[in-house]
Design a protein around this motif. Structure first.
Motif, PDB file in Angstrom:
ATOM      1  N   ILE A   1      -7.080  -2.696  -2.508  1.00 56.55           N
ATOM      2  CA  ILE A   1      -6.466  -4.008  -2.266  1.00 56.55           C
ATOM      3  C   ILE A   1      -7.501  -4.973  -1.698  1.00 56.55           C
ATOM      4  O   ILE A   1      -7.609  -6.127  -2.133  1.00 56.55           O
ATOM      5  CB  ILE A   1      -5.255  -3.870  -1.306  1.00 56.55           C
ATOM      6  N   LYS A   2      -8.301  -4.502  -0.730  1.00 56.80           N
ATOM      7  CA  LYS A   2      -9.331  -5.348  -0.107  1.00 56.80           C
ATOM      8  C   LYS A   2     -10.393  -5.780  -1.122  1.00 56.80           C
ATOM      9  O   LYS A   2     -10.976  -6.859  -1.003  1.00 56.80           O
ATOM     10  CB  LYS A   2      -9.995  -4.592   1.047  1.00 56.80           C
ATOM     11  N   GLU A   3     -10.642  -4.921  -2.111  1.00 58.41           N
ATOM     12  CA  GLU A   3     -11.649  -5.233  -3.136  1.00 58.41           C
ATOM     13  C   GLU A   3     -11.084  -6.086  -4.266  1.00 58.41           C
ATOM     14  O   GLU A   3     -11.788  -6.391  -5.232  1.00 58.41           O
ATOM     15  CB  GLU A   3     -12.227  -3.930  -3.704  1.00 58.41           C
TER      16      GLU A   3
ATOM     17  N   GLN B   1      -5.655   1.002   0.213  1.00 51.01           N
ATOM     18  CA  GLN B   1      -5.960  -0.184   1.017  1.00 51.01           C
ATOM     19  C   GLN B   1      -7.339  -0.745   0.665  1.00 51.01           C
ATOM     20  O   GLN B   1      -7.539  -1.966   0.636  1.00 51.01           O
ATOM     21  CB  GLN B   1      -5.876   0.165   2.504  1.00 51.01           C
ATOM     22  N   GLN B   2      -8.279   0.141   0.383  1.00 52.45           N
ATOM     23  CA  GLN B   2      -9.620  -0.297  -0.009  1.00 52.45           C
ATOM     24  C   GLN B   2      -9.580  -1.019  -1.344  1.00 52.45           C
ATOM     25  O   GLN B   2     -10.236  -2.050  -1.530  1.00 52.45           O
ATOM     26  CB  GLN B   2     -10.563   0.912  -0.080  1.00 52.45           C
TER      27      GLN B   2
ATOM     28  N   LYS C   1      -2.742  -9.169   0.239  1.00 50.01           N
ATOM     29  CA  LYS C   1      -3.279  -8.427   1.379  1.00 50.01           C
ATOM     30  C   LYS C   1      -2.543  -7.099   1.514  1.00 50.01           C
ATOM     31  O   LYS C   1      -1.467  -6.901   0.943  1.00 50.01           O
ATOM     32  CB  LYS C   1      -3.129  -9.254   2.664  1.00 50.01           C
ATOM     33  N   THR C   2      -3.117  -6.205   2.326  1.00 48.45           N
ATOM     34  CA  THR C   2      -2.555  -4.850   2.449  1.00 48.45           C
ATOM     35  C   THR C   2      -1.172  -4.844   3.079  1.00 48.45           C
ATOM     36  O   THR C   2      -0.410  -3.901   2.895  1.00 48.45           O
ATOM     37  CB  THR C   2      -3.484  -3.949   3.286  1.00 48.45           C
TER      38      THR C   2
ATOM     39  N   ASP D   1       0.826  -1.210   0.000  1.00 48.67           N
ATOM     40  CA  ASP D   1       0.000   0.000   0.000  1.00 48.67           C
ATOM     41  C   ASP D   1       0.860   1.259   0.000  1.00 48.67           C
ATOM     42  O   ASP D   1       0.504   2.270  -0.614  1.00 48.67           O
ATOM     43  CB  ASP D   1      -0.991   0.009   1.178  1.00 48.67           C
TER      44      ASP D   1
END
Length: 302
Positions: free
Chosen positions: A37-39, A34-35, A50-51, A18
């Motif tokens: 990456i999560k999506e 980060q969002q 993962k972040t 990130d």
């Protein structure tokens, strides 16, 4: 959906994914990245991560940037200093302290908010938050900007920037006494590996060229005109620091002990370009802000 690709460089080894991605574009926040990456919008070597993933040299990062949400920029009535306007282009003199377009922390009070109240027909190439914006200048840099009122004009003006046919001359007051009257700084600019919020001259940076001419000398300062050949982030501020003459008042790249001026002493004084419809060359000049002129007068008296 726009895709951005990046190959991890040596100085980015063992950095969090990130942090590396945030450093690629100053408009991206760590939270936003980060969002993504999560999506699952960020792939490393074609795999979802993962972040907290730590990067390895030569990792291939692919970012799928989601289209901006429909978000209305709030028009705000402002007393804009407009130098030229027709159905294709606006040339406006931006005051010191004004942000050009809405971003995190600056949703209102920007130049774009004022332009939206002034006229509804701005190009949509840069999306809802940056309508019409062809190029930017820093918040604490004053001076001339060209704004496109339709997509065709926008593309024409951007092509001129790419082809380096736009005239962009800045007036800058720097620390130190430059001994020669003319000079060219040809040094690549990229993110500072030690401070990702700053730019610096780095070997793997983007090509950047600044030409300068001394206008006036003082005991410990020099007043110069800088002509941009390229338009990298913070280019003049970084280049003048690189050759040992940082801008007066620059909180990021200048010395702490400086003259009393709110932000860097930098003014986009002259702007020239070919009109996208008439093909006529237009050039405009904006005088120095009062605060800047008063500073020069003090130096002349001393």
């Amino acid at each position: 959906m726009e895709k951005v690709e990046h190959t991890v460089l040596e100085h980015e080894k063992n950095e969090r994914i990130d942090k590396v991605i945030t450093s690629l574009d100053s408009d991206w926040s760590r939270t936003q990245v980060q969002q993504w990456i999560k999506e699952g919008l960020v792939l490393v070597n074609e795999k979802i991560i993962k972040t907290n993933y730590k990067c390895n040299i030569e990792d291939h990062i692919e970012i799928s940037i989601p289209d901006p949400e429909a978000l209305d920029v709030i028009p705000e009535e402002m007393d804009l200093d407009i130098y030229f306007e027709d159905s294709d282009v606006i040339v406006v003199n931006k005051p010191k302290g004004m942000v050009v377009h809405p971003a995190a922390g600056h949703v209102t009070g920007t130049l774009v908010n004022g332009l939206m109240a002034h006229c509804k027909d701005l190009s949509g190439i840069n999306g809802v938050l940056r309508p019409g914006i062809v190029h930017r200048i820093d918040k604490d840099t004053s001076g001339l900007l060209m704004v496109a009122k339709n997509d065709k004009a926008h593309e024409h003006l951007v092509n001129q920037l790419v082809e380096k046919t736009v005239t962009r001359k800045y007036k800058a007051l720097v620390h130190g006494n430059i001994g020669h009257d003319y000079g060219t700084i040809d040094a690549p600019i990229g993110r500072d590996p030690k401070d990702r919020q700053s730019m610096t001259v780095v070997e793997n940076g983007k090509h950047a060229v600044t030409h300068f001419q001394v206008l006036e000398r003082f005991k410990d300062y020099t007043f110069v005109e800088c002509r941009l050949e390229t338009g990298r982030t913070h280019q003049i501020r970084v280049h003048m620091k690189y050759i040992g003459f940082p801008l007066v008042g620059d909180p990021k790249y200048g010395p702490r002990k400086t003259l009393e001026i709110n932000g860097q002493a930098l003014h986009a004084a002259i702007l020239g370009f070919t009109h996208p419809r008439t093909e006529e060359y237009l050039e405009f000049e904006a005088p120095l802000p009062k605060e800047y002129e008063e500073l020069l007068e003090k130096l002349r008296k001393n």
